[in-house]
Design an enzyme around this catalytic site. Structure first.
Site, PDB file in Angstrom:
ATOM      1  N   ASP A   1     -16.812  51.750  19.196  1.00  0.00           N
ATOM      2  CA  ASP A   1     -17.787  51.226  18.709  1.00  0.00           C
ATOM      3  C   ASP A   1     -19.202  52.163  18.422  1.00  0.00           C
ATOM      4  OD1 ASP A   1     -17.599  51.035  21.492  1.00  0.00           O
ATOM      5  OD2 ASP A   1     -18.643  49.127  21.871  1.00  0.00           O
TER       6      ASP A   1
ATOM      7  N   ASP B   1      -7.890  53.593  10.821  1.00  0.00           N
ATOM      8  CA  ASP B   1      -7.957  52.894   9.652  1.00  0.00           C
ATOM      9  C   ASP B   1      -9.555  52.648   9.345  1.00  0.00           C
ATOM     10  OD1 ASP B   1      -7.115  51.443   7.345  1.00  0.00           O
ATOM     11  OD2 ASP B   1      -7.575  49.416   8.271  1.00  0.00           O
TER      12      ASP B   1
ATOM     13  N   TYR C   1      -0.161  47.763  14.090  1.00  0.00           N
ATOM     14  CA  TYR C   1       0.263  47.850  12.747  1.00  0.00           C
ATOM     15  C   TYR C   1       1.803  47.602  13.081  1.00  0.00           C
ATOM     16  CZ  TYR C   1      -3.282  49.434   9.765  1.00  0.00           C
ATOM     17  OH  TYR C   1      -4.460  49.642   9.048  1.00  0.00           O
TER      18      TYR C   1
ATOM     19  N   ASP D   1     -12.467  54.715   6.688  1.00  0.00           N
ATOM     20  CA  ASP D   1     -13.159  54.062   5.551  1.00  0.00           C
ATOM     21  C   ASP D   1     -14.525  54.233   5.496  1.00  0.00           C
ATOM     22  OD1 ASP D   1     -10.801  53.129   4.002  1.00  0.00           O
ATOM     23  OD2 ASP D   1     -11.772  51.027   3.947  1.00  0.00           O
TER      24      ASP D   1
HETATM   25  C1  IPM Z   1      -5.093  52.784   4.426  1.00  0.00           C
HETATM   26  C2  IPM Z   1      -4.795  51.260   3.867  1.00  0.00           C
HETATM   27  C3  IPM Z   1      -3.426  50.800   4.310  1.00  0.00           C
HETATM   28  C4  IPM Z   1      -3.673  50.817   5.917  1.00  0.00           C
HETATM   29  C5  IPM Z   1      -3.202  49.391   4.006  1.00  0.00           C
HETATM   30  C6  IPM Z   1      -3.141  49.425   2.434  1.00  0.00           C
HETATM   31  C7  IPM Z   1      -1.895  48.906   4.587  1.00  0.00           C
HETATM   32  O1  IPM Z   1      -5.878  50.670   4.316  1.00  0.00           O
HETATM   33  O2  IPM Z   1      -4.007  53.644   4.263  1.00  0.00           O
HETATM   34  O3  IPM Z   1      -5.720  52.947   5.173  1.00  0.00           O
HETATM   35  O4  IPM Z   1      -4.451  49.984   6.665  1.00  0.00           O
HETATM   36  O5  IPM Z   1      -3.072  51.829   6.530  1.00  0.00           O
HETATM   37 MN    MN Z   2      -7.328  51.666   5.459  1.00  0.00          MN
END
Ligand code: IPM
Ligand code: MN
Length: 352
Positions: A221, A245, A142, A249
């Protein structure tokens, strides 16, 4: 107690969910005799529109002066499909993380008994899931060097980590594991990446300082797969920025809706609390977004930033009650009546 909180509502559904959290916090403050002073500031697309910059200096000053930051969401579709946009709302988030030194992002995943059948995964797979992914937030790909070469026909992003960056994140992971079930999983791609090999080596060196903690090392993975097969087998997971990240999710859907999971980002300066969902622009202004992730982030704020555990527990109890009684927004209502964002917020405040 006097609580000085910076309020960054952001874009999309951010302001709507933040409003409900503020309602809940103010009700808690009244009940427990606290005095909250809220200071609002701009961030994200709304800040670009207003002052041309997604994390203005004025906002940073408000955050630095506060005891905690409560954050909604940022992002606007007008930037998403424009790879040439000179400035993007997400840059504000990254700048904020870097400037506030928020190197650790704590993202819990747990299940709610009344929602267990809302999950896309089978009940027997997810029952008992209670894990925390501790994501490194200010390093890795990042923030590494990136660019184009060959007249723009080659692009590169680099993932760089220093031993110290790994140590400070892993230390939090070990400490968290000590307070929970003493199990820590370090997630990397050490079979391929040099940065991952440094992660593994560094965490292995730290094991001797925490003899009670059992540490496992797994490839990202494989974890992506096991997280949906046996989420309850994990407790504390530590990992680098991009892997974290993606895995957070993935983990967020286990509970049945992305609209439920809170998060905290901690580091060198003021800690920040935010729902893990995004700005969900399609729902903005419709009063349908689920405010619970933001309300639960406020609970984390009471507990982690101010040490107010009883207040946090009461918020969690009332959220559980709303779920059990079906006072929920359309994302989890199923065939039952769906309540509006504001109705859920009002109900929570009333029940506190
Ligand atoms: C998160 C989001 C952010 C990230 C984006 C919006 C830059 O997806 O907070 O997980 O990738 O960190
Ligand atoms: Mn994210």
């Amino acid at each position: 107690m006097k609580l000085n909180i910076a309020l960054l509502a952001g874009d999309g559904i951010g302001p709507e969910v933040i409003d409900q959290a503020v309602k809940v916090c103010n009700t808690i403050a009244k009940k427990f005799n606290h005095e909250i002073s809220w200071t609002s500031a701009l961030t994200g697309a709304c800040a670009i529109d207003a002052v041309g910059e997604p994390y203005p200096d004025a906002t940073h000053e408000v955050c630095m002066a506060a005891d905690a930051v409560l954050f909604g969401a940022i992002g606007d579709p007008k930037y998403d499909n424009d790879p040439k946009a000179p400035v993007r709302p997400e840059q504000g988030l990254l700048k904020m993380r870097k400037k506030l030194g928020l190197f650790a992002n704590v993202r819990p995943t747990f299940t709610f008994p009344s929602l267990i059948d809302n999950s896309p995964l089978k009940r027997e797979r997810i029952e008992g899931t209670d894990l925390i992914i501790l994501r490194e937030l200010t390093g890795g790909i990042y923030f590494g060097e990136r660019g184009r070469k060959d007249n723009g026909n080659t692009a590169f992003d680099t993932c760089t980590y220093t031993r110290d960056e790994i140590i400070r994140l892993a230390k939090l992971g070990f400490e968290m594991a000590m307070k929970r079930s003493k199990k820590l999983c370090c997630v990397d791609k050490a079979n391929v990446l040099e940065s991952s090999r440094l992660w593994r080596e560094t965490v292995q060196d730290m094991e001797k300082d925490y003899p009670e903690v059992t540490v496992s090392y797994e490839f990202v993975d494989a974890v992506a797969m096991r997280l949906v097969q046996w989420p309850s087998s994990y407790d504390v997971i530590i990992t680098e920025n991009l892997f974290g990240d993606i895995l957070t999710d993935e983990a967020s859907v286990i509970s049945g809706s992305m609209g439920l999971m809170p998060s905290a980002s901690i580091g060198l300066h003021t800690s920040l609390f935010e729902p893990i969902h995004g700005s969900y622009p399609q729902a903005a202004g419709k009063d349908i977004a689920n405010p619970l992730a933001t309300v639960l982030s406020a609970a984390m704020m009471f507990e982690d930033a101010f040490g107010l555990k009883e207040e946090a527990e009461l918020i969690r109890d009332v959220v559980n009650k709303s779920l059990a009684e079906g006072i929920v927004t359309e994302d989890i209502a199923g065939k039952n009546k769906a309540y509006k964002t504001t109705e859920v917020g009002d109900w929570l405040a009333k029940n506190i």
